[in-house]
Enzyme design. Structure first.
Site, PDB file in Angstrom:
ATOM      1  N   LYS A 126       0.865  -1.185   0.000  1.00 45.91           N
ATOM      2  CA  LYS A 126       0.000   0.000   0.000  1.00 45.91           C
ATOM      3  C   LYS A 126       0.900   1.232   0.000  1.00 45.91           C
ATOM      4  O   LYS A 126       1.800   1.358   0.845  1.00 45.91           O
ATOM      5  CB  LYS A 126      -0.892  -0.040   1.241  1.00 45.91           C
TER       6      LYS A 126
HETATM    7  O1  G3P Z   1      -8.087   1.583   4.678  1.00 46.85           O
HETATM    8  C1  G3P Z   1      -8.153   2.898   5.038  1.00 46.85           C
HETATM    9  C2  G3P Z   1      -9.514   3.523   5.118  1.00 46.85           C
HETATM   10  O2  G3P Z   1     -10.504   2.593   4.922  1.00 46.85           O
HETATM   11  C3  G3P Z   1      -9.693   4.425   6.278  1.00 46.85           C
HETATM   12  O3  G3P Z   1     -11.004   4.577   6.728  1.00 46.85           O
HETATM   13  O4  G3P Z   1     -12.686   5.359   8.342  1.00 46.85           O
HETATM   14  O5  G3P Z   1     -10.258   5.947   8.689  1.00 46.85           O
HETATM   15  O6  G3P Z   1     -11.577   7.012   6.879  1.00 46.85           O
HETATM   16  P1  G3P Z   1     -11.397   5.775   7.703  1.00 46.85           P
END
Ligand code: G3P
Length: 215
Positions: free
Chosen positions: A83
């Site tokens: 990633k």
């Molecule tokens: O994989 C990273 C992403 O899904 C982050 O999610 O909820 O922190 O915006 P969030």
């Protein structure tokens, strides 16, 4: 559409796996730090449990640092996906890794042109963050729709992982927009099975069966 679990928690991964809902896992530094302990042990455990792609994120700033980290992360298994943040250096690293046959997931995508750049660099996956756009009153799912159109217009094989999913509606919209993958938090994936009419219907069946059999 494939379901990835957006977590670094091994219990959540095992539970989703048992239900046949786990095509892969995405992690990030925040998710790994939430688990605490030795991140290497955690990554190793995740890669042992998951048969599909596991995204592990690099944290270096230069392409050279990212590539060196990627080579280290690949030791966790052949199904590791590197990633990489959407930066100029990240694009260089994506190109180098793709030429080496290493799979990449370009993350922190907030515009369709960022996704196009990642695809041109040879990314295996792009991760548009829909929830964080919704948070600032920008329609996150519109980004997914635009990326789908661009990739289809030019035949890019880069897969779209809808990330930053916050609700079952995000999962539904991902499928309707033709996303390749939704990476879903455990709480959201667990809620997908539920419907009040299912519960009500089941209670009625059980009650009628009890009446019939006396049990
Ligand atoms: O994989 C990273 C992403 O899904 C982050 O999610 O909820 O922190 O915006 P969030």
């Amino acid at each position: 559409m494939e379901f990835f679990l957006d977590t670094a928690n091994i219990d959540e991964i095992r539970s989703a796996n048992k239900q046949g809902l786990l095509d892969g896992v995405t992690t990030n530094p925040t998710l790994l730090s939430r688990e605490g302990g030795d991140w290497r042990e955690q990554a190793k455990a995740i890669c042992t449990e998951v048969k599909g792609p596991v995204s592990l994120e690099v944290v270096g700033e230069t392409a050279a640092e990212m590539v060196a980290e990627a080579e280290d992360l690949m030791k966790f298994g052949q199904h590791v996906v590197i990633k990489i943040p959407m930066t100029s250096e990240g694009l260089i690293a994506t190109k180098i890794l793709s030429q080496k046959g290493i799979k990449t997931n370009v993350t922190l995508i907030f515009s369709p042109l960022q996704a196009l750049l990642a695809a041109k660099a040879g990314a295996t996956y792009v991760s548009p963050f829909v929830g964080r756009l919704d948070d600032i009153v920008v329609e996150g799912m519109e980004l997914v729709s635009q990326i789908r159109t661009i990739f289809d217009n030019y035949g890019y094989e880069t897969k779209i992982i809808v990330a930053s999913i916050r609700s079952p509606l995000h999962v539904l919209d991902s499928a309707l927009e033709g996303a390749d993958v939704a990476t879903i938090p455990y709480k959201v994936i667990s809620s997908l099975v539920k419907h009040p009419l299912t519960d009500k219907g089941l209670a009625a069946f059980n009650a009628d069966w009890a009446k019939l059999t006396g049990k």
